[in-house]
Design a protein around this motif. Structure first.
Motif, PDB file in Angstrom:
ATOM      1  N   MET A  38       0.824  -1.198   0.000  1.00  0.00           N
ATOM      2  CA  MET A  38       0.000   0.000   0.000  1.00  0.00           C
ATOM      3  C   MET A  38       0.862   1.253   0.000  1.00  0.00           C
ATOM      4  O   MET A  38       2.042   1.197   0.296  1.00  0.00           O
ATOM      5  N   LEU A  39       0.239   2.358  -0.322  1.00  0.00           N
ATOM      6  CA  LEU A  39       0.960   3.627  -0.310  1.00  0.00           C
ATOM      7  C   LEU A  39       0.744   4.322   1.022  1.00  0.00           C
ATOM      8  O   LEU A  39      -0.376   4.373   1.522  1.00  0.00           O
ATOM      9  N   ARG A  40       1.834   4.849   1.558  1.00  0.00           N
ATOM     10  CA  ARG A  40       1.709   5.675   2.754  1.00  0.00           C
ATOM     11  C   ARG A  40       2.299   7.052   2.465  1.00  0.00           C
ATOM     12  O   ARG A  40       3.305   7.173   1.766  1.00  0.00           O
ATOM     13  N   TYR A  41       1.653   8.049   3.007  1.00  0.00           N
ATOM     14  CA  TYR A  41       2.113   9.435   2.888  1.00  0.00           C
ATOM     15  C   TYR A  41       2.506   9.833   4.307  1.00  0.00           C
ATOM     16  O   TYR A  41       1.651   9.962   5.172  1.00  0.00           O
ATOM     17  N   VAL A  42       3.798  10.022   4.548  1.00  0.00           N
ATOM     18  CA  VAL A  42       4.258  10.193   5.927  1.00  0.00           C
ATOM     19  C   VAL A  42       5.189  11.403   6.046  1.00  0.00           C
ATOM     20  O   VAL A  42       6.202  11.483   5.346  1.00  0.00           O
ATOM     21  N   TYR A  43       4.859  12.316   6.935  1.00  0.00           N
ATOM     22  CA  TYR A  43       5.775  13.418   7.210  1.00  0.00           C
ATOM     23  C   TYR A  43       6.952  12.890   8.032  1.00  0.00           C
ATOM     24  O   TYR A  43       6.808  11.926   8.791  1.00  0.00           O
ATOM     25  N   GLY A  44       8.083  13.549   7.882  1.00  0.00           N
ATOM     26  CA  GLY A  44       9.305  13.117   8.560  1.00  0.00           C
ATOM     27  C   GLY A  44       9.111  12.881  10.051  1.00  0.00           C
ATOM     28  O   GLY A  44       9.610  11.894  10.594  1.00  0.00           O
ATOM     29  N   ASN A  45       8.376  13.772  10.701  1.00  0.00           N
ATOM     30  CA  ASN A  45       8.210  13.634  12.154  1.00  0.00           C
ATOM     31  C   ASN A  45       7.361  12.420  12.544  1.00  0.00           C
ATOM     32  O   ASN A  45       7.318  12.052  13.705  1.00  0.00           O
ATOM     33  N   ASN A  46       6.701  11.818  11.570  1.00  0.00           N
ATOM     34  CA  ASN A  46       5.894  10.624  11.871  1.00  0.00           C
ATOM     35  C   ASN A  46       6.539   9.323  11.393  1.00  0.00           C
ATOM     36  O   ASN A  46       5.941   8.251  11.524  1.00  0.00           O
ATOM     37  N   LEU A  47       7.737   9.421  10.822  1.00  0.00           N
ATOM     38  CA  LEU A  47       8.385   8.212  10.299  1.00  0.00           C
ATOM     39  C   LEU A  47       8.602   7.163  11.387  1.00  0.00           C
ATOM     40  O   LEU A  47       8.567   5.961  11.113  1.00  0.00           O
ATOM     41  N   ASP A  48       8.801   7.626  12.623  1.00  0.00           N
ATOM     42  CA  ASP A  48       9.081   6.683  13.701  1.00  0.00           C
ATOM     43  C   ASP A  48       7.912   5.746  14.009  1.00  0.00           C
ATOM     44  O   ASP A  48       8.081   4.747  14.693  1.00  0.00           O
ATOM     45  N   ARG A  49       6.739   6.097  13.497  1.00  0.00           N
ATOM     46  CA  ARG A  49       5.595   5.199  13.675  1.00  0.00           C
ATOM     47  C   ARG A  49       5.761   3.927  12.839  1.00  0.00           C
ATOM     48  O   ARG A  49       5.056   2.955  13.042  1.00  0.00           O
ATOM     49  N   TYR A  50       6.634   4.007  11.851  1.00  0.00           N
ATOM     50  CA  TYR A  50       6.844   2.868  10.937  1.00  0.00           C
ATOM     51  C   TYR A  50       8.329   2.543  10.871  1.00  0.00           C
ATOM     52  O   TYR A  50       8.989   2.787   9.850  1.00  0.00           O
ATOM     53  N   PRO A  51       8.879   2.007  11.963  1.00  0.00           N
ATOM     54  CA  PRO A  51      10.340   1.839  12.026  1.00  0.00           C
ATOM     55  C   PRO A  51      10.920   0.975  10.904  1.00  0.00           C
ATOM     56  O   PRO A  51      11.966   1.318  10.350  1.00  0.00           O
ATOM     57  N   THR A  52      10.241  -0.096  10.555  1.00  0.00           N
ATOM     58  CA  THR A  52      10.778  -0.969   9.500  1.00  0.00           C
ATOM     59  C   THR A  52      10.794  -0.234   8.170  1.00  0.00           C
ATOM     60  O   THR A  52      11.790  -0.258   7.429  1.00  0.00           O
ATOM     61  N   LEU A  53       9.686   0.438   7.901  1.00  0.00           N
ATOM     62  CA  LEU A  53       9.561   1.177   6.652  1.00  0.00           C
ATOM     63  C   LEU A  53      10.638   2.266   6.566  1.00  0.00           C
ATOM     64  O   LEU A  53      11.308   2.438   5.547  1.00  0.00           O
ATOM     65  N   ARG A  54      10.797   2.978   7.687  1.00  0.00           N
ATOM     66  CA  ARG A  54      11.784   4.062   7.765  1.00  0.00           C
ATOM     67  C   ARG A  54      13.201   3.532   7.528  1.00  0.00           C
ATOM     68  O   ARG A  54      13.919   4.040   6.652  1.00  0.00           O
ATOM     69  N   ASP A  55      13.583   2.508   8.263  1.00  0.00           N
ATOM     70  CA  ASP A  55      14.955   2.006   8.165  1.00  0.00           C
ATOM     71  C   ASP A  55      15.259   1.449   6.776  1.00  0.00           C
ATOM     72  O   ASP A  55      16.316   1.716   6.206  1.00  0.00           O
ATOM     73  N   THR A  56      14.305   0.688   6.230  1.00  0.00           N
ATOM     74  CA  THR A  56      14.562   0.091   4.917  1.00  0.00           C
ATOM     75  C   THR A  56      14.559   1.160   3.825  1.00  0.00           C
ATOM     76  O   THR A  56      15.264   1.021   2.827  1.00  0.00           O
ATOM     77  N   MET A  57      13.807   2.229   4.024  1.00  0.00           N
ATOM     78  CA  MET A  57      13.827   3.309   3.031  1.00  0.00           C
ATOM     79  C   MET A  57      15.209   3.953   2.961  1.00  0.00           C
ATOM     80  O   MET A  57      15.779   4.117   1.877  1.00  0.00           O
ATOM     81  N   PHE A  58      15.760   4.311   4.118  1.00  0.00           N
ATOM     82  CA  PHE A  58      17.061   4.982   4.096  1.00  0.00           C
ATOM     83  C   PHE A  58      18.179   4.037   3.628  1.00  0.00           C
ATOM     84  O   PHE A  58      19.145   4.472   3.012  1.00  0.00           O
ATOM     85  N   LEU A  59      18.012   2.750   3.906  1.00  0.00           N
ATOM     86  CA  LEU A  59      18.999   1.768   3.418  1.00  0.00           C
ATOM     87  C   LEU A  59      18.894   1.627   1.893  1.00  0.00           C
ATOM     88  O   LEU A  59      19.910   1.611   1.187  1.00  0.00           O
ATOM     89  N   ASP A  60      17.664   1.547   1.400  1.00  0.00           N
ATOM     90  CA  ASP A  60      17.473   1.430  -0.047  1.00  0.00           C
ATOM     91  C   ASP A  60      17.946   2.677  -0.786  1.00  0.00           C
ATOM     92  O   ASP A  60      18.417   2.603  -1.917  1.00  0.00           O
ATOM     93  N   ARG A  61      17.804   3.812  -0.139  1.00  0.00           N
ATOM     94  CA  ARG A  61      18.301   5.045  -0.765  1.00  0.00           C
ATOM     95  C   ARG A  61      19.823   4.993  -0.892  1.00  0.00           C
ATOM     96  O   ARG A  61      20.388   5.423  -1.904  1.00  0.00           O
ATOM     97  N   ALA A  62      20.488   4.464   0.111  1.00  0.00           N
ATOM     98  CA  ALA A  62      21.954   4.315   0.031  1.00  0.00           C
ATOM     99  C   ALA A  62      22.296   3.380  -1.120  1.00  0.00           C
ATOM    100  O   ALA A  62      23.210   3.648  -1.907  1.00  0.00           O
ATOM    101  N   GLU A  63      21.550   2.284  -1.213  1.00  0.00           N
ATOM    102  CA  GLU A  63      21.781   1.305  -2.273  1.00  0.00           C
ATOM    103  C   GLU A  63      21.638   1.956  -3.652  1.00  0.00           C
ATOM    104  O   GLU A  63      22.500   1.815  -4.516  1.00  0.00           O
TER     105      GLU A  63
ATOM    106  N   LEU B 148      14.171  18.633   7.307  1.00  0.00           N
ATOM    107  CA  LEU B 148      13.225  19.749   7.153  1.00  0.00           C
ATOM    108  C   LEU B 148      11.764  19.272   7.223  1.00  0.00           C
ATOM    109  O   LEU B 148      10.861  19.966   6.801  1.00  0.00           O
ATOM    110  N   ASN B 149      11.593  18.094   7.754  1.00  0.00           N
ATOM    111  CA  ASN B 149      10.260  17.489   7.843  1.00  0.00           C
ATOM    112  C   ASN B 149       9.536  17.424   6.495  1.00  0.00           C
ATOM    113  O   ASN B 149       8.437  17.955   6.329  1.00  0.00           O
ATOM    114  N   PRO B 150      10.152  16.744   5.553  1.00  0.00           N
ATOM    115  CA  PRO B 150       9.501  16.598   4.243  1.00  0.00           C
ATOM    116  C   PRO B 150       8.346  15.610   4.333  1.00  0.00           C
ATOM    117  O   PRO B 150       8.182  14.929   5.348  1.00  0.00           O
ATOM    118  N   LEU B 151       7.597  15.548   3.259  1.00  0.00           N
ATOM    119  CA  LEU B 151       6.534  14.546   3.155  1.00  0.00           C
ATOM    120  C   LEU B 151       7.067  13.418   2.268  1.00  0.00           C
ATOM    121  O   LEU B 151       7.486  13.662   1.133  1.00  0.00           O
TER     122      LEU B 151
END
Lengths: 237, 214
Positions: B1-26, B51-54
């Motif tokens: 599914m699609l999620r629209y998440v502001y930076g300050n709410n990323l911590d609600r989805y720790p797995t999603l957050r961590d894998t996103m930043f890892l995939d960005r490095a990749e 900067l609290n992006p979306l």
């Protein structure tokens, strides 16, 4: 109607103090026939000021109870930049429901749309329209007016930034050569596709240049932007 | 599914957050070879993430990141206006109707639906928030992928050679892009709006009972 909105927008740009912005919120309220229009600004060092049509009783009550600390509109919009319908905010706590009930009693309205604005260097502001009506009527209002309200909200914010910098008059916006070129072609009556062809860019890119110029000129739409560029002598046809 | 998440709410989805930043490095560091900083956890983050992006994030079945992109309003700080204004024909792109989209990233774990989902997410933002355009910095090597999904950017300018080549482009959601995008994803618009409403705490309007219409 649109012409009226354009002249209201220009009144915001001519504002020389907070009192003029206050008058502009009253005119906008009357134009949109809503309960209230409010602009609330916080600068990079946390100083605040506001202009708006809420009653003095509500403002006094708000300050007395220090509602700024718990107002779900403020707390909810600080961290976002998309336009927010008040129904999307977190009203789950008892305190926030009591606050809403009280606000409605003070005439704030049961519906609201708040446009958060992010300016340069950490400055931010909120621009709000609120009214008493049912969900359907409000949804129609929001759909019809969101874009214009976003534009006007940013005109208030440009003014507030100008006040902060202590400028005594609005700086005449400068357009880049490409923006001037685009505006000139439009002023000459060329269509967008003709202008894009002349400039050897895509129509899509042209539209972004026009949009950037519109924002700089503080215009409500493209026609208004062309008129403003002409009246300010930025382009000559 | 699609999620629209502001930076300050990323911590609600720790797995999603961590894998996103890892995939960005990749993608940006290893695959495209951009000079981005990767931290000791192997995550790619930059000065715009604070900067609290979306973020618009495509979430895979297992809760991990399938693809994402990052939005910031152009009236505030943006990558284009701060670093790439020499590529925009001298035009400072600022408007409440234009948001900057950067870090368009697809996870190596994702299938072809990821790119379609991100296109859809961009379209929903545009439609729901009455935006006119997105602008962004992209790697021209991604153009082929964009074209595949009918979201090839209009290139305003580009600079550099080879792997250092970088482009500034514009995106919009053309009306005709909705149907093929939804089809590729195998969902209808209602589902997409449902995801959007869920992220933005909107109530999905219930169908009016026939009796009430008649």
């Amino acid at each position: 109607m649109q012409e009226k909105l354009e002249s209201l927008c220009e009144r915001v740009q001519r504002a020389s103090d907070v009192g003029d912005l206050q008058a502009a919120t009253e005119q906008l309220r009357d134009y949109y026939d809503v309960a209230h229009i409010v602009y609330h600004w916080v600068n990079s060092v946390g100083e605040r000021f506001g202009a708006g049509t809420y009653s003095q009783e509500w403002v006094d009550r708000y300050v007395e109870k220090d509602y700024l600390r718990m107002d779900p509109v403020i707390l909810g919009c600080l961290q976002r930049f998309n336009p927010v319908d008040w129904k999307e905010l977190d009203w789950s706590s008892r305190a926030s429901r009591d606050f809403l009930r009280e606000a409605i009693n003070f005439g704030v309205g049961n519906q609201g749309l708040t446009i958060p604005i992010r300016g340069p260097a950490g400055q931010f502001a909120l621009f709000t329209a609120s009214d008493h009506c049912d969900d359907y009527v409000w949804a129609v209002f929001v759909d019809e007016n969101m874009r214009d309200l976003m534009i006007i909200a940013h005109e208030f914010n440009k003014k507030a930034l100008e006040f902060e910098q202590g400028g005594d008059s609005a700086p005449v916006p400068t357009l880049s050569p490409r923006e001037l070129e685009a505006m000139t072609y439009l002023a000459k009556g060329l269509s967008r596709s003709q202008a894009a062809k002349e400039m050897e860019i895509s129509e899509h890119t042209l539209r972004v240049y026009i949009e950037a110029a519109r924002h700089k000129l503080g215009a409500m739409n493209t026609t208004h932007a062309v008129a403003r560029a002409l009246s300010r002598g930025l382009i000559v046809v | 599914m699609l999620r629209y998440v502001y930076g300050n709410n990323l911590d609600r989805y720790p797995t999603l957050r961590d894998t996103m930043f890892l995939d960005r490095a990749e993608q940006f560091s290893r695959r495209l070879g951009w000079e981005v900083s990767v931290n000791s956890q192997g995550e790619e983050r930059d000065q715009y993430d604070v900067l609290n992006p979306l973020y618009v994030i495509w979430e895979l079945e297992d809760g991990s990141h399938g693809g994402s992109m990052r939005f910031l309003p152009t009236t505030g700080r943006t990558m284009i206006n701060e670093h790439f204004s020499h590529l925009t024909d001298g035009v400072l792109i600022q408007s409440p109707l234009i948001w900057e989209c950067t870090r368009f990233c697809i996870s190596p774990r994702a299938d072809r639906r990821a790119a379609a989902a991100l296109v859809l997410g961009g379209g929903e933002l545009m439609d729901n928030f009455h935006l006119s355009h997105f602008c962004g910095v992209f790697d021209p090597r991604m153009e082929r992928i964009y074209r595949l999904y009918h979201v090839d950017p209009d290139v305003i300018g580009s600079a550099g050679e080879g792997k250092d080549r970088i482009g500034v482009g514009l995106w919009e959601m053309k009306p005709e892009a909705w149907a093929p995008t939804l089809r590729r994803l195998g969902i209808d618009r209602r589902t997409s709006i449902g995801w959007f409403n869920r992220s933005f705490n909107r109530t999905t309007p219930t169908e009016m009972p026939l009796a009430a219409i008649a």
